[in-house]
Design a protein around this motif. Structure first.
Motif: not given
Lengths: 343, 343
Positions: B55, B64-65, B67, B85, B88-89, B92, B95-99, B122
């Motif tokens: 990736h 695009r990442t 993230m 949180r 994050q829901d 996600e 399709g994104y990942s959350v940190v 990001f």
DNA sequence: TTCTTGTATGGGAACGTTCCCATATGAGCA
DNA sequence: TGCTCATATGGGAACGTTCCCATACAAGAA
């Protein structure tokens, strides 16, 4: 689809009147000689153009991202938050940036984060696994440190508390204060094959004291506030529970405190009618009423050790695996009653 | 320096007997027609080689990442944890990942995370800024949503609680329960130029009631447990404090609860000798003794709205900026005494 | 002088993708 | 037959870096 007119080292090189190689030598810290004049020109061009180094490209070329992911099961639990923070300190000092992934005790989320790690976005991983499938983690071949001991620990660096000894410490204290009908409430991380360390310590303890294990007072429960309410309901629903349970060892403090709360609302006074002991010693343990007797985990030390082991692993992927466990420390407060002072 | 023998689409293509373009068409979801036979061959080759999509390379090519970074000032505070949180829901699902980045109220850390974002790691940013320098954030030209209102809000999407109204609600309640010597304890985020919204609401309130502002009972304090202990000390050190203060509005619940705790240890009973009201309604507010009267923030809604606005901004960077504020809701418990029932 | 050594620089090939363009094939239709 | 069109495929140029190698030049040693 934003148009990114991002300027690259090529533009910088043109403006500075040097080659991109020279610009690269200036912006990357990895040596290579550059004359003072050339460097000054490059720096001026960078300033003028507002050049920003693209770390995605750097990452592609060097195979390093200088990012580390810490995965925890419950970010709202101060225990994890503080452990993560301690690890963060150590890693940032070594030049890494730290981000946190919240798995929420959810296997799908954990898998999603592992996917990120697998695809080369992080140089290292610190995690408390929600599942027992450590082999899947190991096989990703990414420097990884496990947070929290698992019995079936094959070949991964591990830091955490000596859970077996810490649980034993709690149970011994309940025994010393005269409790004989000790229940346990903890999670199993969804695995059937392995007994959790807390459960194993409990079984060993009972065997040693010559007590038989009563399956009805072994509660398998999620280590969360919701779990606490559920546990209180289960206890109260148990016929004749006062005769069958005089104390409970809870798998962590969040569960213990929520249970105290829920039992209190039902009129059961913990520390008198029933004793409860926890594990972690989060800040709330001292604040709740009755204050929670618990076994403290050393989160600061654990976090720092995690950072150290990860850095060592990144530096040398072939080094032997290491496990660092810290002892738990009994903190006596009000939630355990003194029943009898035998021994 | 780990040797990564990572297999690329080229190896997959060779094994499958097709071109790398075809492999790319299979692994990337973005259409392009591939015959069923070719796809099957590619899939088989991927399976056999254990190919994993890189990736970093995808990110370099597509800009695009997938993230998103959520920056919060204190991950151990359940308010932030739960807001994150909720966001994050929503992310996600798209399709994104959350940190999560924990700035720890630290400008250097915040700057470090912004650096990550600037260098293209990001696709978006959700943050509660520790500083008031929003221009610096805006000028990065990365889709960003601000968590928490700032008065001087120029041109960034914003979600949060209507702090002005929420603070006012707390102060009105203190007034209605007969308090007339109301202190305030909150942070200033290190900025001199702007009055925080809490402070502004306080000033407006006093002016409207015809009360004068006593600088000695305006406490500028960090919104943390440590801040609570400090606040308690400051109050007790104030000569004749019982005559000068009958109640305190605390900038958040963590501060309020720690203050109650610290005052309790000094023998001051909150809810009788002194009233305290908080802001947030974190879980501990209901559990501490006395239970904290506070104004609840809607963290679930706030988090979801943050995700929505960020997704909208990513989809269309040129859309007009939007601000979504949710009202606070008074939750009466035990920490505010009924002094007099005037009006 | 000539040969070495060291510093400073540039050119181009990677890294692993995606994406544009060109081409091949076959079906449908006038 | 010849034309269009859709589907399937491959070749190569990006994306923004780093890194290897070649080269230029000056200074010191023989």
């Amino acid at each position: 689809m934003s148009k990114k007119p991002s300027i690259s080292i090529i533009e910088v090189a043109q403006l500075a009147g040097v080659s991109k190689s020279t610009v690269s030598r200036v912006v990357s810290d990895r040596g290579g000689s550059v004359s003072p004049e050339a460097e000054a020109k490059v720096l001026a061009a960078i300033e003028e153009l507002g050049y920003i180094r693209n770390h995605i490209a750097v990452g592609l070329r060097t195979q390093r991202t200088w990012m580390v992911l810490i995965m925890v099961p419950d970010i709202a639990n101060p225990f994890w938050a503080e452990t993560a923070r301690a690890a963060q300190d150590g890693l940032e000092a070594a030049g890494y940036s730290v981000v946190i992934g919240n798995t929420d005790w959810n296997e799908v989320r954990q898998e999603r984060y592992l996917g990120l790690a697998r695809s080369g976005r992080f140089d290292g991983l610190i995690l408390n696994s929600v599942t027992n499938d450590l082999e899947a983690i190991r096989s990703m071949r990414i420097p990884t440190v496990l947070l929290g001991e698992r019995s079936e620990n094959p070949c991964l660096d591990t830091v955490g508390t000596d859970t077996l000894a810490a649980t034993r410490r709690a149970l011994d204290y309940l025994w010393a204060t005269g409790h004989r009908r000790i229940a346990i409430a903890t999670s199993e991380y969804g695995s059937e094959r392995f007994l959790s360390l807390r459960r194993r310590a409990y079984a060993d303890f009972l065997a040693e004291k010559g007590l038989s294990l009563d399956p009805a007072i072994v509660f398998q429960i999620r280590l969360s506030e919701e779990g606490g309410r559920e546990l209180a309901r289960s206890i109260l629903a148990l016929p004749d529970w006062q005769r069958r349970i005089d104390s409970i060892f809870c798998g962590n403090d969040v569960l213990a405190i929520a249970t105290i709360e829920a039992l209190g609302e039902a009129g059961v006074i913990v520390g008198r009618d029933l004793s409860i002991i926890g594990l972690d010693d989060i800040p709330a343990a001292a604040h709740c009423r009755p204050a929670l007797t618990t076994v403290r985990k050393q989160r600061e030390k654990t976090g720092r050790a995690a950072a150290e082991l990860l850095l060592a692993r990144i530096a040398d992927p072939e080094r032997p695996f290491e496990k660092r466990l810290f002892p738990g420390e009994l903190v006596t407060r009000e939630s355990v009653a003194e029943r009898r002072a035998d021994q």
